[in-house]
Design an enzyme around this catalytic site. Sequence first.
Site, PDB file in Angstrom:
ATOM      1  CE  LYS A 173      -2.010   2.535   3.259  1.00 26.04           C
ATOM      2  NZ  LYS A 173      -2.022   3.827   2.573  1.00 26.04           N
ATOM      3  N   GLY A 226       7.193   5.175   7.843  1.00 25.18           N
ATOM      4  CA  GLY A 226       6.255   6.269   8.091  1.00 25.18           C
ATOM      5  C   GLY A 226       6.560   6.923   9.415  1.00 25.18           C
ATOM      6  CB  THR A 230       1.884   5.515  11.721  1.00 29.59           C
ATOM      7  OG1 THR A 230       1.505   6.866  11.531  1.00 29.59           O
ATOM      8  CG2 THR A 230       0.937   4.609  10.955  1.00 29.59           C
ATOM      9  CD  GLU A 248      14.030   1.346   8.373  1.00 28.39           C
ATOM     10  OE1 GLU A 248      14.541   2.363   8.853  1.00 28.39           O
ATOM     11  OE2 GLU A 248      14.565   0.221   8.430  1.00 28.39           O
ATOM     12  CB  CYS A 282      13.169  10.017   6.956  1.00 29.77           C
ATOM     13  SG  CYS A 282      14.005   8.940   5.786  1.00 29.77           S
ATOM     14  CD  GLU A 384       9.875  13.218  11.344  1.00 30.98           C
ATOM     15  OE1 GLU A 384       8.798  12.685  11.656  1.00 30.98           O
ATOM     16  OE2 GLU A 384      10.691  12.688  10.568  1.00 30.98           O
TER      17      GLU A 384
HETATM   18  P1  NAD Z   1       2.355   8.048   8.140  1.00 26.24           P
HETATM   19  O1  NAD Z   1       2.812   7.258   9.300  1.00 26.24           O
HETATM   20  O2  NAD Z   1       1.235   8.998   8.316  1.00 26.24           O
HETATM   21  O3  NAD Z   1       1.908   7.096   6.941  1.00 26.24           O
HETATM   22  C1  NAD Z   1       2.778   6.117   6.393  1.00 26.24           C
HETATM   23  C2  NAD Z   1       1.945   5.030   5.755  1.00 26.24           C
HETATM   24  O4  NAD Z   1       1.240   4.334   6.773  1.00 26.24           O
HETATM   25  C3  NAD Z   1       0.887   5.537   4.775  1.00 26.24           C
HETATM   26  O5  NAD Z   1       0.791   4.645   3.691  1.00 26.24           O
HETATM   27  C4  NAD Z   1      -0.375   5.496   5.613  1.00 26.24           C
HETATM   28  O6  NAD Z   1      -1.570   5.358   4.863  1.00 26.24           O
HETATM   29  C5  NAD Z   1      -0.128   4.240   6.434  1.00 26.24           C
HETATM   30  N1  NAD Z   1      -0.902   4.139   7.680  1.00 26.24           N
HETATM   31  C6  NAD Z   1      -1.397   5.133   8.449  1.00 26.24           C
HETATM   32  N2  NAD Z   1      -2.099   4.603   9.484  1.00 26.24           N
HETATM   33  C7  NAD Z   1      -2.021   3.264   9.371  1.00 26.24           C
HETATM   34  C8  NAD Z   1      -2.540   2.172  10.120  1.00 26.24           C
HETATM   35  N3  NAD Z   1      -3.296   2.358  11.207  1.00 26.24           N
HETATM   36  N4  NAD Z   1      -2.253   0.919   9.715  1.00 26.24           N
HETATM   37  C9  NAD Z   1      -1.491   0.706   8.631  1.00 26.24           C
HETATM   38  N5  NAD Z   1      -1.010   1.690   7.853  1.00 26.24           N
HETATM   39  C10 NAD Z   1      -1.256   2.959   8.222  1.00 26.24           C
HETATM   40  O7  NAD Z   1       3.649   8.787   7.592  1.00 26.24           O
HETATM   41  P2  NAD Z   1       3.727   9.847   6.420  1.00 26.24           P
HETATM   42  O8  NAD Z   1       3.170  11.145   6.934  1.00 26.24           O
HETATM   43  O9  NAD Z   1       3.191   9.270   5.158  1.00 26.24           O
HETATM   44  O10 NAD Z   1       5.306   9.984   6.224  1.00 26.24           O
HETATM   45  C11 NAD Z   1       6.106  10.856   6.952  1.00 26.24           C
HETATM   46  C12 NAD Z   1       6.848  10.129   8.044  1.00 26.24           C
HETATM   47  O11 NAD Z   1       7.600   9.057   7.501  1.00 26.24           O
HETATM   48  C13 NAD Z   1       7.857  11.007   8.737  1.00 26.24           C
HETATM   49  O12 NAD Z   1       7.785  10.798  10.127  1.00 26.24           O
HETATM   50  C14 NAD Z   1       9.195  10.523   8.205  1.00 26.24           C
HETATM   51  O13 NAD Z   1      10.284  10.733   9.052  1.00 26.24           O
HETATM   52  C15 NAD Z   1       8.919   9.082   8.038  1.00 26.24           C
HETATM   53  N6  NAD Z   1       9.863   8.468   7.109  1.00 26.24           N
HETATM   54  C16 NAD Z   1      10.810   7.627   7.611  1.00 26.24           C
HETATM   55  C17 NAD Z   1      11.744   7.052   6.751  1.00 26.24           C
HETATM   56  C18 NAD Z   1      12.782   6.099   7.249  1.00 26.24           C
HETATM   57  O14 NAD Z   1      13.387   5.440   6.426  1.00 26.24           O
HETATM   58  N7  NAD Z   1      13.020   5.993   8.531  1.00 26.24           N
HETATM   59  C19 NAD Z   1      11.699   7.357   5.391  1.00 26.24           C
HETATM   60  C20 NAD Z   1      10.729   8.230   4.931  1.00 26.24           C
HETATM   61  C21 NAD Z   1       9.800   8.786   5.802  1.00 26.24           C
END
Ligand code: NAD
Length: 480
Positions: A173, A226, A230, A248, A282, A384
């Site tokens: 997804k 993400g 989450t 991650e 990130c 963040e």
């Molecule tokens: P998010 O956590 O809001 O969403 C990430 C994904 O999770 C999306 O596809 C979302 O639909 C899904 N999601 C949300 N709730 C869920 C649930 N209850 N069950 C399953 N899936 C669910 O994050 P975002 O706003 O899309 O991305 C930004 C974040 O990602 C920032 O905190 C950033 O630091 C982090 N990030 C981390 C890395 C890494 O490698 N560590 C890389 C890129 C981004």
Amino acid sequence: MLRIQNYINGQLMPPQSGHYLDNIEPATGQVYGEIPDSGASDVAAAVAAAEAALPAWRARSAEERGRLLVRIAALIDANIERLAHAESQDNGKPLSLARVMDIPRAASNFHFFGTAAEHFASEAHMQEGVALNYTVRHPIGVVGCISPWNLPLYLFTWKIAPALAVGCCVVAKPSEITPATAFLLGELCIEAGLPPGVLNIVHGTGPGCGQAIVEHPGIKAISFTGGTATGRHLARTAAPMFKKLSLELGGKNPNLVFADCELAAAVATSIRSSFANQGQICLCGSRIFIERPIYEDFKAEFLKQLETQKIGDPLDATTKQGALVSEAHLNKVLDYIKLAHEEGGVLLAGGQRATVPGRCADGYFLEPTVFENLPHDCRTNQEEIFGPVVTLTPFDTEAEAVAWANSTDYGLSATVWTANLNRAHRVAQSLHSGIVWVNTWLHRDLRTPFGGMKNSGVGREGGLEALRFFTEAQNVCVKF
Ligand code: NAD
């Protein structure tokens, strides 16, 4: 209007509910397409397709699987313009960036793991004269891959490719905020001849679709990138089901700039590490600690080079700063700018929503923003923000810089600028972060372990770590 479809069992299909969500172009603020609002029944269909495809897929040789992945890589390369344009329109990032970073990297992910599968080996442990132990790495089964909006195709493929390489089937997804290139990937997989059900791409919200993936008993492992909140929620759901998890998560990365560094390189790279992709990587460094003797010089040069960061239409070749990904995210970042003022920060540059005339008049643009005079432990320096906002802070001793760098709950990456080799190694090893770059940033070798310490995640991706994650190790002991 682009109407995105799910890719399930080798076919593009609508969500079972018939409901769609609006897809907004961040640079214009206008709805430009629709994405499936998929739910548990779509996920169940995807898992069933993956389970049906699994026996034949895992039985193929690593070379056969690898060849298919390399074919997908070649198709991504052949469609780079179309994919880069879609990524830029969907995310707001400059087209020039998507063309040189996001899409080439997506192709590299498939190529790297497609070829890596053939070199993946397991261990043997000989107990002289007694027994031979060998390790079998079975593909774990059907796995879930869930990715964020900041590097959409780049991170989506970073998870999917190793899973497929070792013989798992995938239900994936993408973020509902940036679904376009994942949809195009489904089309390319059909063109490449990937067998139906091996990869399934289901679109929808986190609570509606992502949650159904995490909860489905047929999904044996989840690779998630993400936000930390989450990730915590996911762990709560998946842990009692004993699912393997790779998380991650967020970061609040420090740059440590020592007085003996090559200043020009430190400044130029710090501009990139602060503002690339509008600060929405990130790995961006948002806390810049500078040794006091060069603080004023660094600051002056940093602010001078900031002027080259032209804000504009992401499709314009001269644009350096595109739009933030959504109105909600723009407002979140603006709230942090307000907080930085309240905490006593002195604004050195930016701080305002930006307007781009013409078709982008309603887009979500923000000036690259720089503050100073904020203590290392204030909220602006601890939480963040994930936008084009950085702080500059002078330090006096190495110990102080390291302590401040380590003072957050996060531990994803850090950058050290110094010409002193001893210090480079000493400081690198005292930093609590999964990656430390010395005199560089975002230099990524796909063989290296990638992941965060503390609240930045659990587990490592990349190279053998990723291949191992998607397998179940079994010890076979044969007595002589
Ligand atoms: P998010 O956590 O809001 O969403 C990430 C994904 O999770 C999306 O596809 C979302 O639909 C899904 N999601 C949300 N709730 C869920 C649930 N209850 N069950 C399953 N899936 C669910 O994050 P975002 O706003 O899309 O991305 C930004 C974040 O990602 C920032 O905190 C950033 O630091 C982090 N990030 C981390 C890395 C890494 O490698 N560590 C890389 C890129 C981004």
